[in-house]
Design a protein around this motif. Structure first.
Motif, short mmCIF file in Angstrom:
data_model
loop_
_atom_site.label_atom_id
_atom_site.label_comp_id
_atom_site.label_asym_id
_atom_site.label_seq_id
_atom_site.Cartn_x
_atom_site.Cartn_y
_atom_site.Cartn_z
N LYS A 392 0.84 -1.20 0.00
CA LYS A 392 0.00 0.00 0.00
C LYS A 392 0.87 1.25 0.00
O LYS A 392 0.60 2.23 -0.70
CB LYS A 392 -0.92 -0.01 1.22
N GLN A 393 1.92 1.22 0.79
CA GLN A 393 2.83 2.37 0.84
C GLN A 393 3.55 2.56 -0.49
O GLN A 393 3.88 3.69 -0.88
CB GLN A 393 3.84 2.19 1.97
N LYS A 395 2.29 2.23 -3.42
CA LYS A 395 1.41 3.03 -4.27
C LYS A 395 1.46 4.51 -3.88
O LYS A 395 1.48 5.40 -4.73
CB LYS A 395 -0.02 2.51 -4.18
N GLU A 396 1.49 4.77 -2.57
CA GLU A 396 1.58 6.16 -2.10
C GLU A 396 2.91 6.77 -2.48
O GLU A 396 2.99 7.95 -2.87
CB GLU A 396 1.39 6.18 -0.59
N LYS A 461 -5.78 -0.78 8.16
CA LYS A 461 -6.37 0.57 8.18
C LYS A 461 -5.94 1.32 9.43
O LYS A 461 -5.62 2.52 9.38
CB LYS A 461 -7.89 0.45 8.10
N GLY A 465 -1.77 1.44 6.77
CA GLY A 465 -1.09 0.66 5.75
C GLY A 465 0.38 0.44 6.00
O GLY A 465 1.08 -0.11 5.16
#
Length: 483
Positions: A392-393, A395-396, A461, A465
């Motif tokens: 997830k990170q 993507k950020e 959540k 993430g």
């Protein structure tokens, strides 16, 4: 009344592909698209008296590349001819082309047609590839009249003439896609249908199934998209069926495609028209291709899209779908391959490029605008593999890297973006999620194992993430007594 026969379509395509030279085929005028009308012209491409053509060596090399890539047989000696016809966009009154002595003959285009769960391979033969110059462009209904722009007159083309081996509109569209892809990856054509650098004429006839002789051929001219080609051929096939089934006779003619009304319309009859008058071009020597020259051009051939896909599958281990997506453009393919080589994990790079990077990529001709470098993508993948950041990170992080030249590792330090791998912190987060979701916990203990994913999601959540997903999974299982 005799029964209506089952019909078979017979389709042959003629493709005009502009060669990506800097100057025209027989003069030094530039070939760039979009210049003000009639500014890229000179006495030679205007056909003024006394102006002589001089063959562009770069165009010859590109044409030979196309012929070699498509399996044509090169002719040691070929000649140019004058193709005489009179039209406002042809200032000389003839087009310099090749006729009875082209530089290459034969060849083939191999297409793959998906039919349910199977793939059918078909080889469509080529008659020849020859060189010729383009005509100008007529513009109609401007202020109530017509004008001509001669910037395109003299631009180098190869005409790729196909045998009538195609049997459906879908096969014709796939043939064009494969052919365009091949030329683009060779770097000799930009594949831009909207700008007219890749154009198609379709010869369409029908005959009863089982018949071996051809029906009367109708030519559909200059259709500028694969979708329109497929639609136009389908409509023309139905038109010819209607004519024959109502007792009429198909007339040999040239027809255009009206996209707005979804119909073909007559442009000119070919029933009684004499063929173009050709005679040898007296101002150009024969073109001689010796073995040494052909070997030099052959050594400069690049990997074909099909070869690249097969290598991506066998050597890099990515899926067939990913290989197809990542070879849709030569710049995208090289970007992916460079990133995969640096990161050392091609499947994960392939997934990331498809899911994140391609959304921001735009292409025009042979150019592609990609908002990050291959090294940056490889750096992101390396950080995920090392456990420093989560998926997830990643993507950020990619979103922050777009349009910058920053190093991914420096960026996560700047953002304070590190993955939580401390077992104690993760256990505290998991324990809180378990306490806050008694209904889901009870369901899991009753055997509703799908609810476990909900608790994992809530933990991720809660940690924004940043928690290590593997540690979250093992910790939750331990706390819930599922191990």
């Amino acid at each position: 009344m005799p029964p209506v026969p089952a019909w078979e379509a017979v389709i042959g395509l003629e493709v005009h592909a502009q060669l990506l030279t800097r100057s025209k085929l027989f003069c030094g005028c530039p070939t760039t698209f979009g210049a003000p009308p009639n500014t890229h012209v000179c006495p030679t491409c205007l056909g003024l008296p006394g102006a002589l053509p001089a063959l562009n060596a770069e165009a010859v090399a590109m044409a030979v590349k196309a012929a070699l890539a498509l399996g044509c047989t090169l002719q040691p000696t070929s000649r140019f001819a004058r193709k005489n016809y009179f039209y406002p966009d042809l200032p000389k009154g003839y087009q310099i082309s090749q006729y009875d002595e082209p530089f290459s003959q034969g060849g083939q285009v191999t297409i793959e047609m998906k039919e349910g769960d199977t793939v059918r391979t078909k080889v469509a033969r080529l008659t020849r590839i020859h060189m010729e110059e383009d005509a100008g462009k007529n513009l109609h209904d401007l202020g109530g009249g017509s004008v001509v722009d001669l910037n395109r007159a003299g631009v180098p083309l190869v005409e790729i003439v196909g045998e009538p081996d195609l049997r459906s509109p879908a096969e014709a569209a796939e043939y064009l896609r494969v052919l365009r892809e091949e030329l683009v990856f060779l770097g000799i054509n930009d594949g831009n249908l909207e700008e007219g650098s890749f154009r198609c004429d379709a010869n369409v006839s029908i005959r009863p199934v089982g018949e071996t002789t051809y029906g009367t051929r109708v030519e559909l001219k200059n259709i500028n998209s694969f979708r329109f080609v497929e639609k136009a051929i389908a409509v023309e096939i139905e038109r010819q069926k209607d004519v024959l089934e109502t007792g009429g006779r198909v007339v040999q003619e040239t027809r255009g495609w009206d996209e707005k009304n979804g119909t073909t319309y007559s442009l000119r009859s070919k029933e009684t028209a004499q063929d173009y008058r050709y005679f040898p071009e007296p101002d150009l020597l024969p073109l001689v291709l010796d073995e040494a020259y052909i070997a030099r051009v052959r050594s400069d051939l690049t990997e074909s899209p099909k070869q690249k896909r097969e290598r991506f599958l066998s050597e890099l281990g990515i899926t067939p779908y990913a290989a197809q997506v990542l070879t849709q453009h030569p710049r995208i393919a090289s970007f992916f391959e460079e990133a995969a080589k640096i990161a050392g994990d091609a499947p994960k790079v392939a997934n990331f490029v498809q899911s994140e990077v391609l959304r921001d990529v735009t292409t025009h001709g042979l150019e592609a605008s990609i908002p990050v470098t291959a090294k940056q993508v490889a750096g992101v993948m390396t950080l995920v593999a090392s456990g420093k950041i989560s998926g997830k990170q990643a993507k950020e992080l990619y979103a922050k890297l777009r349009g910058t030249d920053k190093d991914p590792e420096a960026m996560i330090a700047e953002l304070g973006m590190t993955q939580v791998t401390d077992p104690k912190a993760i256990e505290e987060a998991c324990a809180k999620v378990i306490a806050d979701n008694p209904k889901q916990v009870a369901g899991i203990k009753e055997g509703k194992t799908a609810l476990f994913g909900y608790l994992v999601g809530q933990t991720m959540k809660a940690t924004k993430g940043s928690a290590n997903p593997e540690l979250v999974n093992t910790t939750l299982k331990r706390l819930l007594g599922l191990e």
